[in-house]
Scaffold this motif. Structure first.
Motif, PDB file in Angstrom:
ATOM      1  N   LEU A  40      -1.718  -1.666   0.997  1.00 51.46           N
ATOM      2  CA  LEU A  40      -2.042  -0.777  -0.127  1.00 51.46           C
ATOM      3  C   LEU A  40      -3.162   0.158   0.299  1.00 51.46           C
ATOM      4  N   CYS A  41      -2.916   1.444   0.210  1.00 48.05           N
ATOM      5  CA  CYS A  41      -3.892   2.433   0.690  1.00 48.05           C
ATOM      6  C   CYS A  41      -3.472   3.790   0.140  1.00 48.05           C
ATOM      7  N   GLY A  42      -4.457   4.682  -0.020  1.00 50.26           N
ATOM      8  CA  GLY A  42      -4.137   6.033  -0.476  1.00 50.26           C
ATOM      9  C   GLY A  42      -3.378   6.815   0.587  1.00 50.26           C
ATOM     10  N   ARG A 162      -0.685   0.659  -6.202  1.00 54.72           N
ATOM     11  CA  ARG A 162       0.009   1.734  -5.490  1.00 54.72           C
ATOM     12  C   ARG A 162       1.477   1.819  -5.882  1.00 54.72           C
ATOM     13  N   ARG A 164       4.794   4.211  -4.674  1.00 53.14           N
ATOM     14  CA  ARG A 164       5.268   5.276  -3.777  1.00 53.14           C
ATOM     15  C   ARG A 164       6.612   5.757  -4.303  1.00 53.14           C
ATOM     16  N   ASN A 200       2.607   9.392  -2.401  1.00 57.08           N
ATOM     17  CA  ASN A 200       1.881   8.122  -2.505  1.00 57.08           C
ATOM     18  C   ASN A 200       0.897   8.247  -3.658  1.00 57.08           C
ATOM     19  N   CYS A 202      -1.900   6.294  -5.555  1.00 54.37           N
ATOM     20  CA  CYS A 202      -2.723   5.097  -5.360  1.00 54.37           C
ATOM     21  C   CYS A 202      -3.899   5.151  -6.331  1.00 54.37           C
TER      22      CYS A 202
END
Ligand SMILES: Cc1cc2nc3c(=O)[nH]c(=O)nc-3n(C[C@H](O)[C@H](O)[C@H](O)COP(=O)(O)OP(=O)(O)OC[C@H]3O[C@@H](n4cnc5c(N)ncnc54)[C@H](O)[C@@H]3O)c2cc1C
Length: 358
Positions: A40-42, A162, A164, A200, A202
């Motif tokens: 999980l990440c921007g 998150r 996507r 994405n 987030c």
């Protein structure tokens, strides 16, 4: 030469292994997953991240990253847009982490698959066996190992969420080459285009907001989209069918000031910058390369000096990112901040500079 055991093959662990391998030091990289996952990440990679990646032999453009040239900020009734000081990119973590692993393996680094339960200077105790080396690099990122938990003192901690989505033409046009930051009361959402034409989305939000939405991430997004029309416009039809990932209690602002001899703490185990700044990966890479250099100069005995030096280096970006977060999460401050940013874009650019690792 026999190198350290590195636990965690994320950006921090891989960066350390690559720097050591280039100096003919054979470290052992241990990760619980055989293949790079998609943490999980921007997925926003700053110009500082790009520079360090290049120095490690990774060309982010060759990975089909999406270029990012602008930042657009939204609060309730305010918007500000500014050009980034230098180009940045949007790229999925799966693609980045896979490229880092491949680079390490190309240089001869051995990657073992095991879940580490606890560590001690020079040894990682895994589910399947003990891994020994000349010192230990702890690079397990968001996940703590037993006995090495980072303190979590916040009464209302931050959660990461998150989503996507395959971006349709309309959404691709709206986001374009921007990183969008939608500021909410109690958190924010960052939206960026990534490889493969995905958007994405987030979010980092206070746990209390999650509780208001009955701990249901879909309900939470509905709640936010009802309050924030511009955010709602970014959720394409069918978003409810997409999987939502989440992660709990992120210890934003934490910096490891000390360590034991022989135990180097890297990446999120060394410093956790509020994610709004988009500098966590850069900090992870910087800590990995710095730890490797201290190890090359002093072996496992260099851990304490490394940790103190890295804590000093991380202090400024983490402090300014905390300040930015406290403005962004408060509706009145956020609106005032955006108005001020529109009037004085150079102040926003200065803040971007101050939140980069030196
Ligand atoms: C909501 C949110 C959004 C973010 N957005 C951005 C952004 O847009 N840009 C940015 O630069 N940063 C961002 N960050 C920060 C960034 O994700 C982290 O700072 C970065 O991933 C840290 O890298 P790392 O190598 O320390 O750890 P990680 O990337 O977490 O990697 C750790 C590795 O260790 C392995 N591991 C974990 N536990 C064990 C174990 N017990 N045994 C063996 N292996 C183990 C994992 O499998 C993984 O491969 C964000 C963070 C959050 C919470």
């Amino acid at each position: 030469m026999n190198g350290p055991v590195i636990v965690g093959a994320g950006p921090a662990g891989c960066a350390a292994a690559i720097v050591l391998a280039r100096e003919n030091v054979a470290s052992l990289l241990v990760d619980r997953d055989a293949e790079a996952g998609d943490p999980l990440c921007g997925g926003f990679h700053s110009w500082r991240t790009i520079r360090t990646l290049e120095s490690l032999g990774i060309d982010i453009q060759a990975l089909r990253a999406a270029p990012v040239h602008r930042a657009v900020l939204f609060a309730k009734n305010q918007t500000a847009e500014l050009a980034l000081p230098r180009p940045a990119f949007g790229l999925s973590r799966h693609r980045l982490d896979s490229a880092l692993r491949r680079r390490a393996e190309y240089l001869g680094v051995q990657i073992d698959v095991d879940t580490i339960r606890s560590v001690e200077p020079g040894a990682a105790i895994g589910r399947s066996r003990h891994h020994e080396g000349n010192g230990l690099f702890l690079a397990t990122g968001k996940h703590d190992v037993r006995g090495e938990s980072r303190p979590r003192n916040a009464s209302d901690p931050a959660l990461g969420i998150r989503l996507r989505v395959p971006a349709d033409a309309a959404l691709s046009r709206i986001i374009g080459d921007a990183i969008e930051l939608h500021l909410f009361d109690g958190g924010y959402a960052g939206i960026v285009m990534q490889d493969g034409g995905y958007a994405n989305i987030c979010l980092a939000l206070k746990k209390s907001l999650f509780e208001q939405a009955n701990k249901d991430p879909h309900e939470l997004l509905v709640m936010l989209s009802e309050e924030h029309p511009r955010f709602r416009e970014r959720l394409p039809e069918g978003w409810r069918e997409q999987r939502i990932d989440s992660i709990g209690a992120v210890p934003y602002g934490w910096i490891a000031q000390h360590t034991e001899e022989g135990l180097y703490r890297l990446g999120d185990q060394a410093a956790v910058i509020p994610s709004l700044a988009g500098e966590g990966i850069s900090i992870a890479l910087a800590s990995g390369t710095m730890a490797a250099r201290y190890w090359l100069a002093n072996g496992s005995a260099g851990s304490r000096a490394y940790q103190a030096a890295f804590a000093a280096r991380a202090r400024r970006p983490v402090m300014f990112a905390r300040m930015a977060r406290s403005i962004a999460e408060h509706p009145v401050r956020a609106s005032t901040g955006i108005r001020a940013g529109r009037a004085f874009p150079s102040a926003l650019r200065l803040l971007m500079h101050l939140t980069r690792i030196g």
